[in-house]
Design a protein around this motif. Structure first.
Motif, PDB file in Angstrom:
ATOM      1  N   ALA A 278       5.184  -7.938  -0.514  1.00  0.00           N
ATOM      2  CA  ALA A 278       3.489  -9.193  -0.956  1.00  0.00           C
ATOM      3  C   ALA A 278       4.366  -8.662  -2.470  1.00  0.00           C
ATOM      4  CB  ALA A 278       2.575  -8.979  -0.575  1.00  0.00           C
ATOM      5  N   SER A 279       3.465  -9.993  -3.241  1.00  0.00           N
ATOM      6  CA  SER A 279       3.982 -10.242  -5.130  1.00  0.00           C
ATOM      7  C   SER A 279       2.962 -10.652  -5.717  1.00  0.00           C
ATOM      8  CB  SER A 279       5.745 -10.334  -5.143  1.00  0.00           C
ATOM      9  OG  SER A 279       5.883 -11.770  -5.310  1.00  0.00           O
ATOM     10  N   ALA A 280       2.349 -10.154  -7.242  1.00  0.00           N
ATOM     11  CA  ALA A 280       1.883 -10.855  -8.258  1.00  0.00           C
ATOM     12  C   ALA A 280       2.103 -10.870  -9.141  1.00  0.00           C
ATOM     13  CB  ALA A 280       0.396 -10.521  -8.449  1.00  0.00           C
ATOM     14  N   SER A 281       2.172 -12.480  -9.379  1.00  0.00           N
ATOM     15  CA  SER A 281       3.360 -13.018 -10.540  1.00  0.00           C
ATOM     16  C   SER A 281       2.350 -12.553 -12.011  1.00  0.00           C
ATOM     17  CB  SER A 281       3.903 -13.666 -10.164  1.00  0.00           C
ATOM     18  OG  SER A 281       3.311 -14.260 -11.102  1.00  0.00           O
ATOM     19  N   ALA A 282       3.231 -12.890 -12.722  1.00  0.00           N
ATOM     20  CA  ALA A 282       3.127 -12.289 -14.717  1.00  0.00           C
ATOM     21  C   ALA A 282       4.280 -12.429 -15.310  1.00  0.00           C
ATOM     22  CB  ALA A 282       2.737 -10.816 -14.897  1.00  0.00           C
ATOM     23  N   SER A 283       5.121 -12.360 -16.279  1.00  0.00           N
ATOM     24  CA  SER A 283       6.059 -12.651 -16.338  1.00  0.00           C
ATOM     25  C   SER A 283       6.465 -12.780 -17.477  1.00  0.00           C
ATOM     26  CB  SER A 283       6.300 -13.432 -16.065  1.00  0.00           C
ATOM     27  OG  SER A 283       5.825 -14.827 -16.582  1.00  0.00           O
ATOM     28  N   ALA A 284       7.038 -13.012 -18.769  1.00  0.00           N
ATOM     29  CA  ALA A 284       7.726 -13.128 -19.534  1.00  0.00           C
ATOM     30  C   ALA A 284       6.728 -12.916 -20.629  1.00  0.00           C
ATOM     31  CB  ALA A 284       8.812 -14.219 -19.996  1.00  0.00           C
ATOM     32  N   ASP A 285       5.356 -13.047 -20.557  1.00  0.00           N
ATOM     33  CA  ASP A 285       4.601 -13.460 -22.223  1.00  0.00           C
ATOM     34  C   ASP A 285       4.088 -11.728 -21.767  1.00  0.00           C
ATOM     35  OD1 ASP A 285       2.814 -12.792 -18.906  1.00  0.00           O
ATOM     36  OD2 ASP A 285       2.357 -15.103 -19.356  1.00  0.00           O
ATOM     37  N   GLY A 286       4.465 -10.807 -21.920  1.00  0.00           N
ATOM     38  CA  GLY A 286       4.072  -9.503 -21.122  1.00  0.00           C
ATOM     39  C   GLY A 286       3.145  -8.831 -21.152  1.00  0.00           C
ATOM     40  N   LYS A 287       2.934  -9.303 -19.549  1.00  0.00           N
ATOM     41  CA  LYS A 287       1.798  -9.197 -17.945  1.00  0.00           C
ATOM     42  C   LYS A 287       2.555  -8.701 -17.262  1.00  0.00           C
ATOM     43  CE  LYS A 287      -1.743 -12.696 -19.048  1.00  0.00           C
ATOM     44  NZ  LYS A 287      -2.140 -13.512 -19.078  1.00  0.00           N
ATOM     45  N   PRO A 288       2.019  -7.989 -16.286  1.00  0.00           N
ATOM     46  CA  PRO A 288       2.528  -7.185 -14.867  1.00  0.00           C
ATOM     47  C   PRO A 288       3.353  -8.114 -14.324  1.00  0.00           C
ATOM     48  CG  PRO A 288       0.403  -6.405 -15.421  1.00  0.00           C
ATOM     49  CD  PRO A 288       0.487  -7.217 -16.463  1.00  0.00           C
ATOM     50  N   GLU A 289       5.002  -7.382 -13.964  1.00  0.00           N
ATOM     51  CA  GLU A 289       4.599  -8.441 -12.478  1.00  0.00           C
ATOM     52  C   GLU A 289       5.095  -6.908 -11.352  1.00  0.00           C
ATOM     53  OE1 GLU A 289       9.222 -10.367 -13.349  1.00  0.00           O
ATOM     54  OE2 GLU A 289       7.818 -10.190 -15.641  1.00  0.00           O
ATOM     55  N   LEU A 290       3.907  -7.326 -10.814  1.00  0.00           N
ATOM     56  CA  LEU A 290       3.876  -6.691  -9.379  1.00  0.00           C
ATOM     57  C   LEU A 290       4.559  -6.906  -8.217  1.00  0.00           C
ATOM     58  CD1 LEU A 290       0.063  -5.885 -10.777  1.00  0.00           C
ATOM     59  CD2 LEU A 290       2.537  -4.540 -11.128  1.00  0.00           C
ATOM     60  N   LYS A 291       4.487  -5.981  -7.491  1.00  0.00           N
ATOM     61  CA  LYS A 291       5.194  -6.129  -5.618  1.00  0.00           C
ATOM     62  C   LYS A 291       4.951  -5.141  -5.262  1.00  0.00           C
ATOM     63  CE  LYS A 291       8.815  -8.022  -3.743  1.00  0.00           C
ATOM     64  NZ  LYS A 291      10.482  -8.448  -3.297  1.00  0.00           N
ATOM     65  N   VAL A 292       4.445  -5.342  -3.821  1.00  0.00           N
ATOM     66  CA  VAL A 292       4.320  -4.529  -2.894  1.00  0.00           C
ATOM     67  C   VAL A 292       5.828  -4.108  -1.779  1.00  0.00           C
ATOM     68  CG1 VAL A 292       3.270  -3.177  -0.800  1.00  0.00           C
ATOM     69  CG2 VAL A 292       1.519  -4.407  -2.485  1.00  0.00           C
ATOM     70  N   THR A 293       6.018  -3.009  -2.797  1.00  0.00           N
ATOM     71  CA  THR A 293       7.169  -2.683  -1.920  1.00  0.00           C
ATOM     72  C   THR A 293       7.427  -1.746  -0.554  1.00  0.00           C
ATOM     73  OG1 THR A 293       8.000  -0.839  -3.472  1.00  0.00           O
ATOM     74  CG2 THR A 293       8.943  -3.453  -4.348  1.00  0.00           C
ATOM     75  N   GLU A 294       6.647  -0.923  -0.386  1.00  0.00           N
ATOM     76  CA  GLU A 294       6.505  -0.106   1.082  1.00  0.00           C
ATOM     77  C   GLU A 294       4.913  -0.256   1.245  1.00  0.00           C
ATOM     78  OE1 GLU A 294       8.460   3.001   2.130  1.00  0.00           O
ATOM     79  OE2 GLU A 294       8.846   3.126  -0.565  1.00  0.00           O
ATOM     80  N   SER A 295       4.401  -0.335   2.783  1.00  0.00           N
ATOM     81  CA  SER A 295       2.772  -0.522   3.103  1.00  0.00           C
ATOM     82  C   SER A 295       2.919   0.694   4.165  1.00  0.00           C
ATOM     83  CB  SER A 295       1.912  -0.686   2.940  1.00  0.00           C
ATOM     84  OG  SER A 295       2.298  -2.128   3.741  1.00  0.00           O
ATOM     85  N   PHE A 296       2.065   1.246   4.645  1.00  0.00           N
ATOM     86  CA  PHE A 296       1.709   1.639   6.572  1.00  0.00           C
ATOM     87  C   PHE A 296       0.609   2.552   5.956  1.00  0.00           C
ATOM     88  CE2 PHE A 296       3.261   5.897   5.231  1.00  0.00           C
ATOM     89  CZ  PHE A 296       3.053   6.331   5.415  1.00  0.00           C
ATOM     90  N   MET A 297      -0.250   2.187   6.975  1.00  0.00           N
ATOM     91  CA  MET A 297      -1.326   3.181   7.750  1.00  0.00           C
ATOM     92  C   MET A 297      -0.588   3.936   9.000  1.00  0.00           C
ATOM     93  SD  MET A 297      -5.001   2.002   9.249  1.00  0.00           S
ATOM     94  CE  MET A 297      -6.495   1.275   7.734  1.00  0.00           C
ATOM     95  N   PRO A 298      -1.047   4.969   8.942  1.00  0.00           N
ATOM     96  CA  PRO A 298      -0.911   5.556   9.668  1.00  0.00           C
ATOM     97  C   PRO A 298      -2.799   5.404  11.062  1.00  0.00           C
ATOM     98  CG  PRO A 298      -1.165   7.348   7.937  1.00  0.00           C
ATOM     99  CD  PRO A 298      -1.168   5.645   7.625  1.00  0.00           C
ATOM    100  N   GLU A 299      -1.990   5.919  12.468  1.00  0.00           N
ATOM    101  CA  GLU A 299      -3.048   5.597  12.883  1.00  0.00           C
ATOM    102  C   GLU A 299      -4.273   6.588  12.969  1.00  0.00           C
ATOM    103  OE1 GLU A 299      -3.824   5.765  17.972  1.00  0.00           O
ATOM    104  OE2 GLU A 299      -1.981   5.867  17.244  1.00  0.00           O
ATOM    105  N   PRO A 300      -5.100   6.081  12.993  1.00  0.00           N
ATOM    106  CA  PRO A 300      -6.832   7.454  12.718  1.00  0.00           C
ATOM    107  C   PRO A 300      -7.138   8.064  13.404  1.00  0.00           C
ATOM    108  CG  PRO A 300      -7.757   5.039  11.622  1.00  0.00           C
ATOM    109  CD  PRO A 300      -5.456   4.719  12.825  1.00  0.00           C
ATOM    110  N   VAL A 301      -7.696   9.033  13.309  1.00  0.00           N
ATOM    111  CA  VAL A 301      -7.776   9.907  14.791  1.00  0.00           C
ATOM    112  C   VAL A 301      -9.010   9.212  15.608  1.00  0.00           C
ATOM    113  CG1 VAL A 301      -9.176  12.304  14.603  1.00  0.00           C
ATOM    114  CG2 VAL A 301      -7.408  12.391  13.374  1.00  0.00           C
ATOM    115  N   ARG A 302      -9.166   9.319  15.971  1.00  0.00           N
ATOM    116  CA  ARG A 302     -10.165   8.296  17.256  1.00  0.00           C
ATOM    117  C   ARG A 302     -11.580   9.276  16.907  1.00  0.00           C
ATOM    118  NH1 ARG A 302      -8.322   4.120  19.697  1.00  0.00           N
ATOM    119  NH2 ARG A 302      -5.949   3.828  20.491  1.00  0.00           N
TER     120      ARG A 302
END
Length: 151
Positions: free
Chosen positions: A19-43
């Motif tokens: 996923a990504s959130a933009s910002a750009s040449a105006d000096g703001k952050p340019e954010l993107k999720v490149t990896e993600s996961f959740m291990p199955e929680p302990v029941r």
């Protein structure tokens, strides 16, 4: 409680979902999720860990300040140093760098789960940043021992 937290933390690491959130040449952050996961929680623990990598290709640093999700009304940010887990109010995302939430390090803690996530499901989250706004992502639920760096 400490034993339950240790079990949840043991399930703490990163996979893919983008996923990504933009910002750009105006000096703001340019954010993107490149990896993600959740291990199955302990029941029965009512807790889960979440891991994401947020890349910032922009020239301005940012901070992850909170996370929201329908899975839990209580999601906190944590650091782990010297095997000590500590809640923090934000985590830095460097300019031209990344925030890597992974097993044994920085991670998300979901407390008071509304349901038990199962492997194969995806948990929708909204990552809230100080400057970059909100970034939506999905955390694929993986087996409890999953570690993307080791397969």
């Amino acid at each position: 409680m400490a034993a339950t937290a240790a079990l949840a933390l043991a399930g703490c690491s990163s996979s893919s979902g983008s996923a990504s959130a933009s910002a750009s040449a105006d000096g703001k952050p340019e954010l993107k999720v490149t990896e993600s996961f959740m291990p199955e929680p302990v029941r029965g623990s009512g807790m889960a860990a979440g891991f994401v990598t947020v890349a910032n290709s922009g020239s301005t640093a940012d901070r992850l300040t909170s996370v929201t999700s329908g899975l839990s009304d209580n999601i906190t940010l944590h650091t782990t140093k010297n095997q000590q887990m500590r809640e923090v109010t934000s985590l830095p995302v460097p300019a031209h760098g990344e925030l890597d939430l992974e097993r044994g390090g920085n991670h998300l803690m979901f407390m008071g789960l509304k349901k038990q996530p199962e492997p194969g499901e995806k948990v929708a989250v909204q990552l809230h940043f100080e400057k970059g706004g909100t970034l939506k992502a999905e955390l694929p639920v993986k087996e409890p021992t999953y570690n993307p760096k080791h397969g």
